[in-house]
Design a protein around this motif. Sequence first.
Motif, short mmCIF file in Angstrom:
data_model
loop_
_atom_site.label_atom_id
_atom_site.label_comp_id
_atom_site.label_asym_id
_atom_site.label_seq_id
_atom_site.Cartn_x
_atom_site.Cartn_y
_atom_site.Cartn_z
N ALA A 68 0.83 -1.21 0.00
CA ALA A 68 0.00 0.00 0.00
C ALA A 68 0.86 1.26 0.00
N THR A 69 2.00 1.21 0.70
CA THR A 69 2.93 2.34 0.71
C THR A 69 3.52 2.57 -0.67
N LEU A 70 3.85 1.48 -1.36
CA LEU A 70 4.35 1.61 -2.74
C LEU A 70 3.31 2.29 -3.63
N ALA A 71 2.07 1.83 -3.54
CA ALA A 71 1.01 2.40 -4.37
C ALA A 71 0.79 3.88 -4.06
N LYS A 72 0.81 4.22 -2.77
CA LYS A 72 0.62 5.62 -2.37
C LYS A 72 1.74 6.49 -2.91
N GLY A 73 2.98 6.00 -2.82
CA GLY A 73 4.12 6.75 -3.35
C GLY A 73 4.02 6.98 -4.85
N VAL A 74 3.58 5.95 -5.57
CA VAL A 74 3.43 6.07 -7.02
C VAL A 74 2.34 7.07 -7.37
N LYS A 75 1.19 6.99 -6.67
CA LYS A 75 0.10 7.93 -6.95
C LYS A 75 0.53 9.37 -6.73
N GLU A 76 1.24 9.61 -5.62
CA GLU A 76 1.69 10.97 -5.33
C GLU A 76 2.71 11.46 -6.35
N ALA A 77 3.64 10.57 -6.74
CA ALA A 77 4.68 10.97 -7.69
C ALA A 77 4.10 11.19 -9.09
N VAL A 78 3.13 10.39 -9.48
CA VAL A 78 2.52 10.56 -10.80
C VAL A 78 1.77 11.89 -10.85
N SER A 79 1.07 12.24 -9.77
CA SER A 79 0.35 13.52 -9.78
C SER A 79 1.32 14.70 -9.80
N LYS A 80 2.52 14.50 -9.24
CA LYS A 80 3.50 15.59 -9.20
C LYS A 80 4.40 15.62 -10.44
N ASP A 81 4.90 14.45 -10.87
CA ASP A 81 5.90 14.38 -11.93
C ASP A 81 5.41 13.76 -13.23
N GLY A 82 4.16 13.37 -13.29
CA GLY A 82 3.65 12.74 -14.50
C GLY A 82 4.08 11.28 -14.58
#
Length: 121
Positions: free
Chosen positions: A71-85
């Motif tokens: 779940a931490t991996l998924a949360k990190g990816v979601k946040e990074a995609v919204s910030k960095d595409g």
Amino acid sequence: MDMMMLVKAFLVGGIICAIGQVLIDYTKLTPARILVSFVVIGVALGALGWYQPLIDFAGAGATVPLTGFGATLAKGVKEAVSKDGLFGAFTGGLTGSAAGITVAVVAALIVGLVCKSGEKS
């Protein structure tokens, strides 16, 4: 610390571990496949937003098992995609879980240095 939070963490963490034990005892799945499955399930539940309510309810009982790592991996990816595409899909998981990975590596190093290794007899 609130005693009820400790009880919730113990119960949820215990249920997750009991599921793993049942899978070991009653299926032909190897422990490695079960562990990977727990991470993948955590990623899926985290990506769907379904794991966060469990974390809010049980705290460490939900974050310490491997499903919490997923779940931490998924949360990190979601946040990074919204910030960095799209580039965030490649970096977000490691960024989000860097602290946990670092603790695991350092603990393994310390145990490796302190404990004497040897062959099983």
